[in-house]
Design a protein around this motif. Structure first.
Motif, mmCIF file in Angstrom:
data_model
loop_
_atom_site.group_PDB
_atom_site.id
_atom_site.type_symbol
_atom_site.label_atom_id
_atom_site.label_comp_id
_atom_site.label_asym_id
_atom_site.label_seq_id
_atom_site.Cartn_x
_atom_site.Cartn_y
_atom_site.Cartn_z
ATOM 1 N N CYS A 193 1.113 -0.829 0.100
ATOM 2 C CA CYS A 193 -0.272 0.133 0.034
ATOM 3 C C CYS A 193 1.004 0.956 -0.610
ATOM 4 O O CYS A 193 1.980 1.368 0.753
ATOM 5 C CB CYS A 193 -0.810 0.101 1.218
ATOM 6 S SG CYS A 193 -2.243 1.713 1.086
ATOM 7 N N SER A 195 0.225 3.731 1.213
ATOM 8 C CA SER A 195 -0.455 5.624 1.948
ATOM 9 C C SER A 195 0.869 5.138 2.689
ATOM 10 O O SER A 195 1.400 4.433 2.930
ATOM 11 C CB SER A 195 -1.480 4.680 2.834
ATOM 12 O OG SER A 195 -0.917 3.260 3.206
ATOM 13 N N CYS A 253 -8.747 -1.011 4.118
ATOM 14 C CA CYS A 253 -8.625 0.466 2.827
ATOM 15 C C CYS A 253 -8.493 0.940 1.837
ATOM 16 O O CYS A 253 -8.655 -0.125 1.542
ATOM 17 C CB CYS A 253 -6.286 0.728 3.331
ATOM 18 S SG CYS A 253 -5.752 1.492 2.440
ATOM 19 N N CYS A 261 -5.621 0.721 -1.218
ATOM 20 C CA CYS A 261 -5.180 -0.184 -1.244
ATOM 21 C C CYS A 261 -6.414 -1.765 -1.796
ATOM 22 O O CYS A 261 -5.666 -2.547 -1.872
ATOM 23 C CB CYS A 261 -4.351 -0.879 -0.504
ATOM 24 S SG CYS A 261 -4.618 -1.587 0.776
HETATM 25 ZN ZN LIG Z 1 -3.873 0.641 2.121
#
Ligand SMILES: [Zn+2]
Length: 369
Positions: free
Chosen positions: A43, A45, A70, A73
């Motif tokens: 991911c 983030s 999330c 992702c």
């Molecule tokens: Zn994520």
């Protein structure tokens, strides 16, 4: 898994998160306790603080901890398919590897490295997807290969064993005993040369036909006519030498029929008869468990699966019950649907109900006495 192994698995997962390693996407997810969100390792983030991170083998485990998927992702949805894809590719690899290098032991550590999972995680995931451990899968592949090479009729037993990659001859004989219920010699040419004798007899539960080898019962079924039952016996053992039992030719056989009648008439609740059937390792495990269940008790498919340490294998348990060809001696009638409803018996739901009533009545009768 030891505490140390657990720590090193965590360390290795955290390193994948820091590296945003997308190759590990199917291996695990991580939850961030400060945001209540869980992510895949790749991911994009912001990197969370290490102390807020928890690792999970599956999205389900993360969700069960109250975390949300999330939005960036999208860890849910793709997860199950990705894991299954990884395991399926690994299975194909194992098959190909055993073709080209039959002697390869296919160690768990090597397989795990190939799948980019930790050994412990591979063990769990493999079992969840395939139903058996990687080692059992390899054993099964070797056994299949061994059986095929025997059935090909070209090779002798010793050649077949070395073709299949077994280390020693005694080891394959041990395994064949448990996995096929027949020795390799007997199994050659599809069981040709195995003598099966049969006898039909009337019971309190209807007409039954018993088939036996010299080592135990290989067939016990209920039906409408002897001809129909003999036909089913031949379908089950197409290459065996099948013959009607000479009356009273075998003391053991007469003893088995007396035991069956005693049981079906409610005089002898604990039926213990030798069984000689082909079985996969899993079928054998289920069938032996059923034989240990006390008469008069029932369990659901799921309960049996859980008792065997395979909580996700309820459907495989149901299939093992449905493939039983030796009624009563392998008491598949003691397994019922989760609702407790009596259902799904190869020889009729009504007969299953009567068997269970008979067993319960007997057990109650014994406690009253
Ligand atoms: Zn994520």
């Amino acid at each position: 898994m030891s505490a140390r192994e657990m720590r090193s698995e965590e360390e290795e997962r955290w390193a994948a998160v820091v590296a945003r390693d997308r190759s590990r996407e199917s291996a695990f997810v991580y939850g961030v306790l400060s945001t209540g969100v869980y992510c895949r390792p790749g991911c994009s983030s912001r990197l969370p603080k290490r102390e807020n991170v928890r690792f999970y083998d599956s999205t389900a485990a993360a969700a069960a901890d109250g975390l949300r998927a999330c939005k960036r992702c999208l860890p849910d949805g793709r997860d199950a398919r990705a894991v299954e894809g990884t395991i399926r590719r690994l299975c194909r690899y194992m098959e190909a590897r055993l073709q080209s290098h039959p002697e390869d032991a296919l160690q768990l550590a090597d397989l795990a490295a190939r799948a980019q999972l930790s050994p412990a995680h591979l063990q769990r995931t493999f079992r969840a997807v395939v139903g058996v451990s990687p080692k059992q899968y390899v054993d099964g592949l070797r056994m299949e290969r061994f059986k095929r090479s025997l059935q090909g009729g070209e090779s002798n037993v010793t050649d077949a064993i070395f073709d299949a990659g077994y280390g020693s001859i005694s080891r394959v004989y041990e395994r064949a005993e448990t996995q096929m219920g027949m020795t390799p010699m007997e199994f050659r040419e599809g069981g040709a040369g195995v003598a099966v004798t049969y006898a039909a007899f009337e019971t309190a539960m209807g007409l039954a036909l018993v088939g036996a080898t010299d080592r135990g019962l290989c067939f016990l079924q209920f039906g409408e006519s002897e001809a129909e039952l003999v036909e089913r016996l031949r379908e089950q053992y197409p290459r065996a030498v099948i013959a009607a039992m000479e009356p009273r030719s075998s003391a053991g056989f007469a003893g088995w029929i007396a035991a069956l009648n005693g049981y079906l008439e409610g005089r002898a609740p604990d039926l213990r008869l030798p069984v000689h059937v082909r079985a996969t390792a899993f079928q054998r495990m289920v069938w032996e468990y059923l034989q240990r269940m006390p008469a008069g008790t029932t369990q659901s498919y799921r309960e049996v699966a859980e008792a065997l340490g395979r909580p996700t294998a309820a459907r495989a348990v149901a299939r093992a019950c449905a493939s039983n060809v030796v009624a009563l001696a392998i008491p598949c009638h003691r397994v019922v649907r989760g609702t407790g409803e009596v259902s799904g018996y190869r020889w009729g739901v009504e007969r299953k109900r009567r068997l269970l009533e008979m067993e319960r009545g007997n057990v109650a009768g014994r406690t009253d006495a």
